[in-house]
Design an enzyme around this catalytic site. Structure first.
Site, PDB file in Angstrom:
ATOM      1  N   CYS A  31       0.793  -1.226   0.000  1.00 47.51           N
ATOM      2  CA  CYS A  31       0.000   0.000   0.000  1.00 47.51           C
ATOM      3  C   CYS A  31       0.827   1.279   0.000  1.00 47.51           C
ATOM      4  O   CYS A  31       0.318   2.343  -0.349  1.00 47.51           O
ATOM      5  CB  CYS A  31      -0.937   0.004   1.214  1.00 47.51           C
ATOM      6  SG  CYS A  31      -2.163  -1.323   1.197  1.00 47.51           S
ATOM      7  N   PHE A  36     -10.483  -4.455   0.927  1.00 46.13           N
ATOM      8  CA  PHE A  36      -9.689  -4.251  -0.289  1.00 46.13           C
ATOM      9  C   PHE A  36     -10.560  -4.155  -1.528  1.00 46.13           C
ATOM     10  O   PHE A  36     -11.620  -4.768  -1.614  1.00 46.13           O
ATOM     11  CB  PHE A  36      -8.642  -5.346  -0.443  1.00 46.13           C
ATOM     12  CG  PHE A  36      -7.427  -5.113   0.417  1.00 46.13           C
ATOM     13  CD1 PHE A  36      -6.519  -4.116   0.092  1.00 46.13           C
ATOM     14  CD2 PHE A  36      -7.210  -5.862   1.559  1.00 46.13           C
ATOM     15  CE1 PHE A  36      -5.414  -3.884   0.888  1.00 46.13           C
ATOM     16  CE2 PHE A  36      -6.112  -5.640   2.360  1.00 46.13           C
ATOM     17  CZ  PHE A  36      -5.206  -4.651   2.030  1.00 46.13           C
ATOM     18  N   HIS A  65      -3.230   7.312   4.091  1.00 45.94           N
ATOM     19  CA  HIS A  65      -3.746   6.147   3.374  1.00 45.94           C
ATOM     20  C   HIS A  65      -4.849   5.486   4.190  1.00 45.94           C
ATOM     21  O   HIS A  65      -4.614   5.058   5.326  1.00 45.94           O
ATOM     22  CB  HIS A  65      -2.615   5.144   3.132  1.00 45.94           C
ATOM     23  CG  HIS A  65      -3.094   3.796   2.693  1.00 45.94           C
ATOM     24  ND1 HIS A  65      -3.716   3.582   1.480  1.00 45.94           N
ATOM     25  CD2 HIS A  65      -3.056   2.586   3.314  1.00 45.94           C
ATOM     26  CE1 HIS A  65      -4.033   2.306   1.379  1.00 45.94           C
ATOM     27  NE2 HIS A  65      -3.644   1.675   2.476  1.00 45.94           N
ATOM     28  N   ASN A  84     -10.079   0.252   0.146  1.00 47.19           N
ATOM     29  CA  ASN A  84      -8.616   0.283   0.152  1.00 47.19           C
ATOM     30  C   ASN A  84      -8.108  -0.307  -1.160  1.00 47.19           C
ATOM     31  O   ASN A  84      -8.195  -1.516  -1.379  1.00 47.19           O
ATOM     32  CB  ASN A  84      -8.100  -0.512   1.348  1.00 47.19           C
ATOM     33  CG  ASN A  84      -6.579  -0.547   1.429  1.00 47.19           C
ATOM     34  OD1 ASN A  84      -5.878  -0.150   0.511  1.00 47.19           O
ATOM     35  ND2 ASN A  84      -6.061  -1.047   2.545  1.00 47.19           N
TER      36      ASN A  84
END
Length: 357
Positions: free
Chosen positions: A147, A196, A282, A315
């Site tokens: 990531c 995700f 993030h 994400n």
């Protein structure tokens, strides 16, 4: 892919296991996510909200039995190979359209980023072909970093431009995380499956003065490893997709270490936290944002752009922080500073200080 719908389908998959159903309900309902995107045709829902059903019919989901399948890593990577190329191209074309004064023929370097699949010639090669770039364009690919990988890519791009003021570097991140969705009763897999998503984003880096559009100066970068956490976030190749370890302890590790991780970045520029107007964190998950906010003692609302991206996209691994920076760019005033950061295996904390042009 509506989060409510994905939650209800997964609960049905686990049949009469009430404990797992309650766990799934809690993870998905408290994720802070409303919508995610996927390249997997099976996972396209017939309707929005909790009433929708995945269409199925392929290697990933059987609509008749309402159960998920377990395709091999090859099947998953074949879909990556087919779907990634147009995503890399689309992201690159968008950033070129949004950058007045720069065109495809100005690009001197290409840096591609992805940790969710492999093929060669790779996405860097096909960007040269698909965008009709000069065949002598220098190409680089950052793979399997996770990531935080957008930051090494931006650091590379800045270094190229510092070495050659005429350089124009195209950075593209594309991640197809949903290809590696795996089911099981362990918390790591359930947690990963709840957050995700797939997505792509791009940036152009140049020493030339911007001629319009939204832009940042890449002022400084830093990287560090937390003292603990090596076993709490990891990514490896398995027989049925890539295996992820995403421990529920990651948010707590970040809370305990994030202030000391960011301090060298701000200290190198002679800045305090109070002199940073925007925070681009993030959004690895809602708990990560909550704990980073607490660890840095940020005011309420400071992470609104990150929470919005999490809500609308989930994400998307390395691409996600670029989505966050795009939102901040639309709100920041010239001269305002942004402290951005992302996290990945290690635990690695990558950070950058940007200034709105």
């Amino acid at each position: 892919m509506p989060q409510e719908g994905a939650r209800e389908v997964l609960k049905r998959h686990f049949g009469d296991d009430r404990l797992l159903q309650r766990l799934v309900h809690r993870l998905y309902s408290q994720s802070g996510i409303e919508t995610r995107y996927t390249v997997v045709p099976d996972f396209v829902f017939s309707a929005a909200g909790a009433a929708g059903e995945p269409v199925g019919g392929g290697a990933f989901y059987d609509a008749h039995s309402a159960t998920y399948k377990a395709p091999s890593t090859k099947v998953r990577n074949d879909l990556y190979t087919a779907a990634a190329r147009p995503l890399f191209k689309a992201a690159a074309e968008r950033v070129l359209e949004a950058t007045p004064g720069l065109g495809a023929r100005d690009i001197t370097h290409v840096v591609t980023v992805s940790c969710t699949g492999f093929f060669a010639p790779g996405p860097d090669y096909f960007l040269v072909k698909d965008l009709c770039l000069h065949p002598h364009v220098q190409r680089f690919h950052l793979g399997f970093m996770g990531c935080y990988a957008a930051f090494p890519a931006l650091k590379m791009a800045r270094a190229f431009c510092q070495a050659d003021p005429e350089a124009v570097v195209l950075v593209v991140c594309a991640e197809l995380c949903t290809l590696h969705m795996q089911l099981g009763s362990d918390l790591d897999r359930l947690l990963a499956g709840s957050v995700f998503a797939d997505g792509a984003a791009a940036a152009l880096v140049s020493a030339r003065a911007p001629q319009g559009g939204e832009a940042f100066e890449l002022s400084a970068f830093a990287t560090t490893l937390t003292p603990v956490g090596e076993a709490d976030m990891a990514w490896s190749v398995g027989d049925e997709g890539f295996d992820i370890v995403l421990s529920s302890y990651v948010p707590d590790i970040l809370e305990a270490n994030i202030a000391s991780a960011v301090a060298p970045l701000l200290g190198a520029m002679g800045l305090s936290q109070a002199e940073v107007q925007h925070w681009g964190v993030h959004p690895g998950g809602r708990a990560i944002l909550d704990k980073v906010e607490k660890g840095l003692a940020l005011p309420a609302g400071a992470l609104a752009p990150s929470r919005e991206v999490l809500r609308d996209y989930g994400n998307m691994s390395s691409a996600t922080v670029l989505f966050v920076l795009q939102k901040i760019a639309a709100r920041a005033e010239s001269g305002e500073r942004v402290c951005a950061m992302a996290f990945g295996p290690g635990l690695t904390v990558e950070s950058g200080l940007l200034t709105k042009a």
